[in-house]
Motif scaffolding. Structure first.
Motif, PDB file in Angstrom:
ATOM      1  N   GLU A  46       0.819  -1.212   0.000  1.00  0.00           N
ATOM      2  CA  GLU A  46       0.000   0.000   0.000  1.00  0.00           C
ATOM      3  C   GLU A  46       0.857   1.268   0.000  1.00  0.00           C
ATOM      4  O   GLU A  46       0.502   2.278  -0.593  1.00  0.00           O
ATOM      5  CB  GLU A  46      -0.948  -0.006   1.205  1.00  0.00           C
ATOM      6  CG  GLU A  46      -2.123  -0.952   1.055  1.00  0.00           C
ATOM      7  CD  GLU A  46      -2.931  -0.654  -0.205  1.00  0.00           C
ATOM      8  OE1 GLU A  46      -3.249   0.520  -0.454  1.00  0.00           O
ATOM      9  OE2 GLU A  46      -3.232  -1.612  -0.953  1.00  0.00           O
ATOM     10  N   LYS A  49       2.153   1.851  -3.532  1.00  0.00           N
ATOM     11  CA  LYS A  49       1.072   2.412  -4.351  1.00  0.00           C
ATOM     12  C   LYS A  49       0.860   3.887  -4.041  1.00  0.00           C
ATOM     13  O   LYS A  49       0.720   4.721  -4.947  1.00  0.00           O
ATOM     14  CB  LYS A  49      -0.214   1.617  -4.091  1.00  0.00           C
ATOM     15  CG  LYS A  49      -1.400   2.048  -4.929  1.00  0.00           C
ATOM     16  CD  LYS A  49      -2.605   1.147  -4.651  1.00  0.00           C
ATOM     17  CE  LYS A  49      -3.808   1.558  -5.482  1.00  0.00           C
ATOM     18  NZ  LYS A  49      -4.981   0.694  -5.201  1.00  0.00           N
ATOM     19  N   LYS A  91       1.189  -5.957  -7.992  1.00  0.00           N
ATOM     20  CA  LYS A  91       1.502  -4.855  -7.088  1.00  0.00           C
ATOM     21  C   LYS A  91       2.197  -3.741  -7.865  1.00  0.00           C
ATOM     22  O   LYS A  91       2.972  -4.005  -8.778  1.00  0.00           O
ATOM     23  CB  LYS A  91       2.396  -5.338  -5.947  1.00  0.00           C
ATOM     24  CG  LYS A  91       1.773  -6.446  -5.101  1.00  0.00           C
ATOM     25  CD  LYS A  91       2.789  -7.041  -4.142  1.00  0.00           C
ATOM     26  CE  LYS A  91       2.201  -8.246  -3.391  1.00  0.00           C
ATOM     27  NZ  LYS A  91       3.218  -8.903  -2.524  1.00  0.00           N
ATOM     28  N   LEU A  92       1.935  -2.505  -7.464  1.00  0.00           N
ATOM     29  CA  LEU A  92       2.464  -1.355  -8.180  1.00  0.00           C
ATOM     30  C   LEU A  92       3.911  -1.071  -7.749  1.00  0.00           C
ATOM     31  O   LEU A  92       4.208  -0.952  -6.567  1.00  0.00           O
ATOM     32  CB  LEU A  92       1.586  -0.132  -7.922  1.00  0.00           C
ATOM     33  CG  LEU A  92       1.824   1.101  -8.800  1.00  0.00           C
ATOM     34  CD1 LEU A  92       1.737   0.763 -10.280  1.00  0.00           C
ATOM     35  CD2 LEU A  92       0.811   2.188  -8.447  1.00  0.00           C
TER      36      LEU A  92
END
Length: 351
Positions: A46, A49, A91-92
């Motif tokens: 998170e 991101k 996932k970024l």
């Protein structure tokens, strides 16, 4: 931490790249080596991101989530970064390259004086090839800026994204960024024919259509600079021809033999003191012998022409390595490990 704090670290450490990847420490690349910053925290999914999305506008976010990746430029203080955001394992993540905050000259880049000659062609194709991260964009920017500073021309650049911003000087410079200023490479390249350019920089020759349009631009009275991802100069010519269907290749070879001016293969290698990376080059200049070989498709003969034409300014990569070694600019180990043709380099070392 905020993304700008990571960018500050990149600037302070004189890193070429910053990597933000979930599950890893933030990492920087310095003089070609990756270092994980283990004094900082491992980046959760998170957080990665949040950091990456903080430097994207709404349009860029839409492209990212649609295409699962995006190239873009980001300005922070007086520094410019070329960024790629992408998904890995859903996932970024992001790779962020620090660009020089000014465009360096040919001399500052440790490039040979012959590079000054390349800006004086009236038309044709000048191609720089090599793997990602080997300084191709920086070299192209130096050549384009020398034209900008010294000649009254109209220069159009087509980039994804815009990396270096050229200062107002003698030339007019129109810099077009993909998606921001043009919807596609092909539309931008076709439009360039109607925009009265003298010089066109095409960030990368990516596919059949873009290569065909670049050749057309070079054939119709424009000086075109572009890049490819191949190992050496001969592979670059092969790649261009092989993109086209077999029935078309004879015509492309003829066209290429006419418009090609210079092919430069470039790698960055660690200097003797391990304090910076310097360019190692292979240079192929088009002359009557090269043009005939390209037209006839006898590409295997090109290495011999390069090797026997140093008096004209050509040089094989291995001979360039040997010259760096003799000038005590690199170590023997670096030279041996960097050779594109190890057997040929061994013969040069042990004649």
């Amino acid at each position: 931490m905020e993304i700008k704090q990571y960018l500050d670290i990149c600037i302070q450490k004189k890193a070429s790249d910053l990597h933000i990847i979930p599950g890893y420490y933030p990492a920087i690349r310095v003089n070609g080596t990756i270092y994980q910053l283990k004094t900082l925290m491992i980046i959760p999914e998170e957080e990665s991101k949040r950091l990456i999305l903080s430097i994207l506008n709404d349009q860029q976010k839409e492209i990212l989530f649609s295409n699962k990746q995006i190239d873009f430029a980001y300005q922070y203080n007086n520094y410019r970064f070329r960024c790629n955001a992408y998904f890995a394992n859903s996932k970024l993540a992001s790779a962020i390259r620090l660009l020089d905050n000014k465009i360096l000259t040919i001399e500052q880049l440790n490039l040979p004086p012959i590079f000054h000659n390349f800006i004086h062609f009236n038309q044709g194709l000048i191609l720089i090839t090599g793997p990602t991260g080997e300084g191709k964009s920086t070299t192209l920017a130096s050549l384009i800026n020398e034209i900008n500073l010294d000649q009254s021309k109209h220069i159009i650049t087509i980039e994804d994204p815009i990396e270096y911003v050229y200062p107002p000087a003698k030339s007019l410079v129109s810099q077009r960024e993909l998606y921001q200023d043009a919807p596609s490479w092909n539309i931008a390249l076709k439009a360039a024919l109607r925009e009265d350019p003298d010089v066109v920089l095409v960030g990368e020759m990516r596919d059949y259509d873009s290569i065909q349009l670049v050749l057309t631009l070079a054939e119709t009275g424009h000086l075109v600079f572009s890049s490819l991802h191949t190992g050496n100069t001969v592979e670059a010519i092969n790649r261009i021809v092989d993109v086209f269907p077999s029935p078309q290749q004879a015509q492309i070879r003829k066209q290429l033999s006419s418009v090609l001016k210079v092919v430069i293969a470039q790698r960055l290698i660690t200097n003797l003191t391990n304090t910076e990376r310097i360019p190692a080059l292979e240079i192929l200049l088009n002359n009557s012998a090269v043009a005939t070989i390209v037209r006839d498709g006898r590409f295997h003969m090109l290495n011999n022409v390069i090797a026997t034409s140093e008096g004209e300014g050509m040089i094989l990569f291995e001979n360039y390595l040997l010259s760096l070694l003799k000038r005590n600019l690199i170590s023997k180990e670096t030279a041996v490990n960097s050779a594109l043709r190890p057997k040929e380099f061994s013969k040069l070392m042990n004649p």
